[in-house]
Design a protein around this motif. Sequence first.
Motif, short mmCIF file in Angstrom:
data_model
loop_
_atom_site.label_atom_id
_atom_site.label_comp_id
_atom_site.label_asym_id
_atom_site.label_seq_id
_atom_site.Cartn_x
_atom_site.Cartn_y
_atom_site.Cartn_z
N VAL A 190 101.07 124.38 -32.08
CA VAL A 190 101.00 123.09 -32.02
C VAL A 190 99.93 122.71 -30.87
CG1 VAL A 190 101.77 120.57 -31.29
CG2 VAL A 190 103.00 122.29 -32.75
N ILE A 191 98.68 121.75 -31.16
CA ILE A 191 97.44 121.42 -30.38
C ILE A 191 97.55 120.34 -30.14
CG2 ILE A 191 95.02 121.71 -30.15
CD1 ILE A 191 94.94 124.10 -32.33
N VAL A 192 97.57 119.92 -28.79
CA VAL A 192 97.48 118.57 -28.28
C VAL A 192 95.96 118.30 -27.78
CG1 VAL A 192 98.54 117.05 -26.63
CG2 VAL A 192 99.90 118.97 -27.48
N THR A 193 95.71 116.87 -28.24
CA THR A 193 94.43 116.42 -27.72
C THR A 193 94.62 114.88 -27.41
OG1 THR A 193 92.02 116.24 -28.36
CG2 THR A 193 93.77 115.83 -30.04
N THR A 194 93.33 114.50 -26.94
CA THR A 194 93.33 112.90 -26.75
C THR A 194 92.03 112.46 -27.67
OG1 THR A 194 92.27 113.42 -24.68
CG2 THR A 194 94.47 112.47 -24.60
N PRO A 195 91.96 111.01 -27.93
CA PRO A 195 90.95 110.73 -28.91
C PRO A 195 89.40 111.06 -28.58
CG PRO A 195 92.24 109.21 -28.58
CD PRO A 195 92.63 110.25 -27.39
N GLN A 196 89.10 111.17 -27.35
CA GLN A 196 87.51 111.15 -26.85
C GLN A 196 86.99 112.49 -26.95
OE1 GLN A 196 90.20 111.44 -24.81
NE2 GLN A 196 89.78 111.94 -22.69
N GLU A 197 85.78 112.53 -27.34
CA GLU A 197 85.00 113.60 -27.66
C GLU A 197 84.87 114.68 -26.80
OE1 GLU A 197 82.51 116.54 -29.50
OE2 GLU A 197 83.88 114.84 -30.24
N VAL A 198 85.10 114.31 -25.30
CA VAL A 198 85.14 115.37 -24.38
C VAL A 198 86.23 116.26 -24.35
CG1 VAL A 198 86.39 113.98 -22.63
CG2 VAL A 198 84.58 115.65 -21.71
N ALA A 199 87.44 115.62 -25.04
CA ALA A 199 88.71 116.56 -25.24
C ALA A 199 88.59 117.28 -26.53
CB ALA A 199 89.94 115.53 -25.49
N LEU A 200 87.99 116.68 -27.54
CA LEU A 200 87.90 117.17 -28.79
C LEU A 200 87.01 118.54 -28.89
CD1 LEU A 200 87.64 114.07 -31.05
CD2 LEU A 200 89.78 115.42 -30.97
N MET A 201 86.03 118.37 -28.21
CA MET A 201 84.96 119.54 -28.23
C MET A 201 85.73 120.61 -27.64
SD MET A 201 82.63 118.34 -24.88
CE MET A 201 81.49 119.74 -25.17
N ASP A 202 86.74 120.51 -26.69
CA ASP A 202 87.40 121.76 -26.43
C ASP A 202 88.52 122.26 -27.29
OD1 ASP A 202 85.93 122.12 -24.26
OD2 ASP A 202 87.08 121.31 -22.84
N VAL A 203 89.04 121.38 -28.09
CA VAL A 203 89.99 121.42 -28.91
C VAL A 203 89.40 122.39 -30.18
CG1 VAL A 203 91.66 120.46 -30.48
CG2 VAL A 203 91.39 119.63 -28.43
N ARG A 204 88.30 121.97 -30.50
CA ARG A 204 87.78 122.71 -31.88
C ARG A 204 87.65 124.32 -31.44
NH1 ARG A 204 84.18 118.30 -31.06
NH2 ARG A 204 84.35 116.94 -32.54
N LYS A 205 87.21 124.75 -29.99
CA LYS A 205 87.20 125.86 -29.41
C LYS A 205 88.83 126.44 -29.85
CE LYS A 205 83.53 125.26 -25.96
NZ LYS A 205 83.25 123.96 -26.31
N GLU A 206 89.62 125.60 -29.31
CA GLU A 206 91.06 126.26 -29.58
C GLU A 206 91.35 126.55 -30.88
OE1 GLU A 206 93.92 127.50 -27.17
OE2 GLU A 206 92.99 125.68 -26.20
N ILE A 207 90.78 125.73 -31.81
CA ILE A 207 91.25 125.78 -33.14
C ILE A 207 90.47 127.24 -33.51
CG2 ILE A 207 90.54 125.14 -35.49
CD1 ILE A 207 90.90 122.01 -34.50
N ASN A 208 89.20 127.43 -33.32
CA ASN A 208 88.62 128.64 -33.42
C ASN A 208 89.13 129.99 -32.79
OD1 ASN A 208 86.43 127.84 -35.19
ND2 ASN A 208 85.43 126.97 -33.53
N PHE A 209 89.83 129.62 -31.79
CA PHE A 209 90.51 130.89 -30.94
C PHE A 209 91.70 131.08 -32.02
CE2 PHE A 209 94.56 131.94 -28.67
CZ PHE A 209 94.19 132.98 -28.10
N CYS A 210 92.41 130.30 -32.67
CA CYS A 210 93.59 130.26 -33.29
C CYS A 210 93.22 131.04 -34.78
CB CYS A 210 94.21 129.23 -33.94
SG CYS A 210 95.17 128.38 -32.35
N HIS A 211 91.89 130.76 -35.20
CA HIS A 211 91.58 131.58 -36.39
C HIS A 211 90.94 132.89 -36.22
CE1 HIS A 211 91.79 127.86 -38.83
NE2 HIS A 211 90.39 127.34 -38.32
N LYS A 212 90.27 133.22 -35.04
CA LYS A 212 90.03 134.44 -34.86
C LYS A 212 91.02 135.47 -34.39
CE LYS A 212 85.38 133.27 -33.13
NZ LYS A 212 84.41 133.23 -31.83
N THR A 213 92.26 134.88 -33.85
CA THR A 213 93.39 135.65 -33.67
C THR A 213 94.50 135.70 -34.56
OG1 THR A 213 94.41 133.79 -32.19
CG2 THR A 213 92.93 135.46 -31.19
#
Length: 332
Positions: A190-213
């Motif tokens: 379960v990935i938690v974020t807030t709406p602004q881009e400065v948070a989302l840009m790191d969440v995209r990395k987290e999503i890619n981490f999940c895909h790669k692992t």
Amino acid sequence: MAEPAPKPATCAPTKCSTCPIKNSCSTASKGGQSDPDILQIREKMSTIKHKIIVLSGKGGVGKSTVAAQLAITLAARGKEVGIMDVDICGPSIPRMLGCEGEDVHTAGEELIPVYVKDNLAVISIGFMLQNKDDAVIWRGPRKNSLIKSFLNEVKWDNLDFLIVDTPPGTSDEHISLVQYLSESQPDGAVIVTTPQEVALMDVRKEINFCHKTSLPIIGVIENMSYFECPCCHTQMPMFEASTGGALKMCTDMNVPLLGIIPMDPRIASACDNGKSIIETTEGSVAAQKLNEIVDELLRKAELNIEKQASQQAPASADTQQKESKSADAGSS
């Protein structure tokens, strides 16, 4: 010394010689044999129905708040719940569950978690610090060792849910968790974020981490999505969703949006005092949204059980067929 890379779900021992991570992979280093620690953890985790890892790319988005409130709400629904705090340098779960100052005891070689309620148990390094304000200044190997101990030595008994609260980012703690749970069938993240881009840009990395692992993604929660005036009920955005917020990100990256939680000052108060926001803000929009998220989490958990059962059925049939052939061969 480099930490072992997590073994992908498609990892095959026959490919070890040509694998680019063969020097750090635990499978390759053991000649294609599984790491015994991972097998022990699989055995330990076998009594836990659902294992959920709570992640965030950016700090300060309310990840630990969400993890704590998910655990409290699931327990209030009658589930047997454990919460494992592996945010080693910033363990806030004891405070959020109202159990600061408690001690972790041992029984033989097992660690006994702290029980907040009869059906809600917690393990955290926060219980092990001499002073709650002590800094934990550890390098990766010590962090990894503690995580392995939490996974392998805590006496959880039979749990419906184990919620794992992690630090922000994609570092040692996350790599260790994915590796150590590689054969324990975690439900996912379960990935938690807030709406602004400065948070989302790191969440995209987290999503890619999940895909790669090969860690499944249960869904994304957008926290502090907006503020609703308690008088006129007008909804006001707290952070500008300049790139469309979590909804657009989830659509673009093809991951589920699990739900949104509005900003409510009473949530912070509840967490500071170890209370449930469902109880302290009963009837509020925040309580309603959290209940909806837990409903969806329970629905997905049931679907995951059905999926695992359907995957195990063909394997069981193959085993029976092989045993039958062996028996026929023996009789002849």
